[in-house]
Motif scaffolding. Structure first.
Motif, mmCIF file in Angstrom:
data_model
loop_
_atom_site.group_PDB
_atom_site.id
_atom_site.type_symbol
_atom_site.label_atom_id
_atom_site.label_comp_id
_atom_site.label_asym_id
_atom_site.label_seq_id
_atom_site.Cartn_x
_atom_site.Cartn_y
_atom_site.Cartn_z
ATOM 1 N N ASP A 1 -35.431 48.174 -57.117
ATOM 2 C CA ASP A 1 -34.999 49.396 -57.794
ATOM 3 C C ASP A 1 -36.278 50.181 -58.081
ATOM 4 N N VAL A 2 -36.493 51.248 -57.329
ATOM 5 C CA VAL A 2 -37.757 51.980 -57.368
ATOM 6 C C VAL A 2 -37.652 53.190 -58.291
ATOM 7 N N HIS A 3 -38.575 53.254 -59.241
ATOM 8 C CA HIS A 3 -38.666 54.372 -60.172
ATOM 9 C C HIS A 3 -40.026 55.046 -59.985
ATOM 10 N N LYS A 4 -40.264 56.108 -60.695
ATOM 11 C CA LYS A 4 -41.530 56.835 -60.564
ATOM 12 C C LYS A 4 -42.731 55.967 -60.945
ATOM 13 N N MET A 5 -42.612 55.192 -62.026
ATOM 14 C CA MET A 5 -43.745 54.421 -62.523
ATOM 15 C C MET A 5 -43.553 52.907 -62.461
ATOM 16 N N SER A 6 -42.413 52.444 -61.952
ATOM 17 C CA SER A 6 -42.191 50.995 -61.878
ATOM 18 C C SER A 6 -41.226 50.648 -60.746
ATOM 19 N N ILE A 7 -41.328 49.403 -60.321
ATOM 20 C CA ILE A 7 -40.424 48.848 -59.312
ATOM 21 C C ILE A 7 -39.901 47.533 -59.879
ATOM 22 N N VAL A 8 -38.600 47.456 -60.071
ATOM 23 C CA VAL A 8 -37.972 46.232 -60.568
ATOM 24 C C VAL A 8 -37.402 45.500 -59.352
ATOM 25 N N VAL A 9 -37.793 44.239 -59.209
ATOM 26 C CA VAL A 9 -37.412 43.469 -58.029
ATOM 27 C C VAL A 9 -36.715 42.177 -58.448
ATOM 28 N N THR A 10 -35.577 41.923 -57.832
ATOM 29 C CA THR A 10 -34.878 40.652 -58.029
ATOM 30 C C THR A 10 -34.784 39.949 -56.685
ATOM 31 N N ILE A 11 -35.185 38.684 -56.666
ATOM 32 C CA ILE A 11 -35.023 37.889 -55.445
ATOM 33 C C ILE A 11 -33.921 36.859 -55.668
ATOM 34 N N LEU A 12 -33.174 36.604 -54.616
ATOM 35 C CA LEU A 12 -32.143 35.567 -54.613
ATOM 36 C C LEU A 12 -32.484 34.587 -53.502
ATOM 37 N N ILE A 13 -32.546 33.312 -53.853
ATOM 38 C CA ILE A 13 -32.887 32.276 -52.885
ATOM 39 C C ILE A 13 -31.819 31.193 -52.929
ATOM 40 N N LYS A 14 -31.153 30.989 -51.793
ATOM 41 C CA LYS A 14 -30.118 29.957 -51.713
ATOM 42 C C LYS A 14 -30.776 28.614 -51.399
ATOM 43 N N GLN A 15 -30.513 27.633 -52.246
ATOM 44 C CA GLN A 15 -31.045 26.289 -52.068
ATOM 45 C C GLN A 15 -30.164 25.492 -51.113
ATOM 46 N N GLU A 16 -30.667 24.367 -50.647
ATOM 47 C CA GLU A 16 -29.912 23.508 -49.731
ATOM 48 C C GLU A 16 -28.601 23.019 -50.339
ATOM 49 N N ASP A 17 -28.581 22.809 -51.665
ATOM 50 C CA ASP A 17 -27.366 22.323 -52.328
ATOM 51 C C ASP A 17 -26.384 23.447 -52.650
ATOM 52 N N GLY A 18 -26.715 24.692 -52.225
ATOM 53 C CA GLY A 18 -25.830 25.823 -52.459
ATOM 54 C C GLY A 18 -26.149 26.618 -53.712
ATOM 55 N N GLU A 19 -27.003 26.075 -54.574
ATOM 56 C CA GLU A 19 -27.385 26.785 -55.793
ATOM 57 C C GLU A 19 -28.201 28.034 -55.426
ATOM 58 N N ILE A 20 -27.984 29.119 -56.166
ATOM 59 C CA ILE A 20 -28.722 30.366 -55.958
ATOM 60 C C ILE A 20 -29.732 30.528 -57.090
ATOM 61 N N ILE A 21 -30.994 30.641 -56.725
ATOM 62 C CA ILE A 21 -32.055 30.889 -57.703
ATOM 63 C C ILE A 21 -32.306 32.388 -57.741
ATOM 64 N N CYS A 22 -32.370 32.931 -58.950
ATOM 65 C CA CYS A 22 -32.571 34.364 -59.166
ATOM 66 C C CYS A 22 -33.829 34.552 -60.000
ATOM 67 N N ASP A 23 -34.718 35.433 -59.539
ATOM 68 C CA ASP A 23 -35.947 35.707 -60.274
ATOM 69 C C ASP A 23 -36.185 37.216 -60.249
ATOM 70 N N THR A 24 -36.507 37.795 -61.392
ATOM 71 C CA THR A 24 -36.736 39.239 -61.499
ATOM 72 C C THR A 24 -38.125 39.507 -62.059
ATOM 73 N N LYS A 25 -38.829 40.455 -61.439
ATOM 74 C CA LYS A 25 -40.158 40.873 -61.889
ATOM 75 C C LYS A 25 -40.249 42.392 -61.824
ATOM 76 N N THR A 26 -41.119 42.946 -62.645
ATOM 77 C CA THR A 26 -41.381 44.381 -62.626
ATOM 78 C C THR A 26 -42.831 44.610 -62.203
ATOM 79 N N PHE A 27 -43.006 45.539 -61.280
ATOM 80 C CA PHE A 27 -44.325 45.881 -60.762
ATOM 81 C C PHE A 27 -44.587 47.362 -61.013
ATOM 82 N N GLY A 28 -45.859 47.731 -61.058
ATOM 83 C CA GLY A 28 -46.227 49.140 -61.139
ATOM 84 C C GLY A 28 -46.099 49.782 -59.760
ATOM 85 N N THR A 29 -46.479 51.036 -59.670
ATOM 86 C CA THR A 29 -46.344 51.745 -58.397
ATOM 87 C C THR A 29 -47.681 52.084 -57.747
#
Length: 82
Positions: A12-40
């Protein structure tokens, strides 16, 4: 819901920040979700690309207002991300 990509990121890109969420599917089917905010600033975008590469992200999608998507898209492409 059918999984299309096992390792994906949404930006999600804004003028002064970028919010990023990653989704990673594990072998057992579990979904790991991680969110970070970065500058531009260039170093922030490079840090974002490195984080996505470190997590073996195979697909990135982006939402942006106005033209703010251009610099992050360029950085991601130069890093080899799609």
């Amino acid at each position: 819901m059918q999984v299309i990509a096992k390792r994906c990121a949404g930006l999600d890109v804004h003028k002064m920040s970028i919010v990023v969420t990653i989704l990673i599917k594990q072998e057992d089917g579990e979904i790991i979700c991680d969110t970070k905010t970065f500058g531009t600033f260039k170093r922030d975008r490079q840090e974002l690309a490195s984080w996505l590469l470190k997590n073996d992200i195979e697909l990135c999608v982006m939402e942006s207002t106005s033209i703010f998507w251009k610099s992050p898209m360029s950085t991601l492409r130069k890093s080899g991300l799609k």
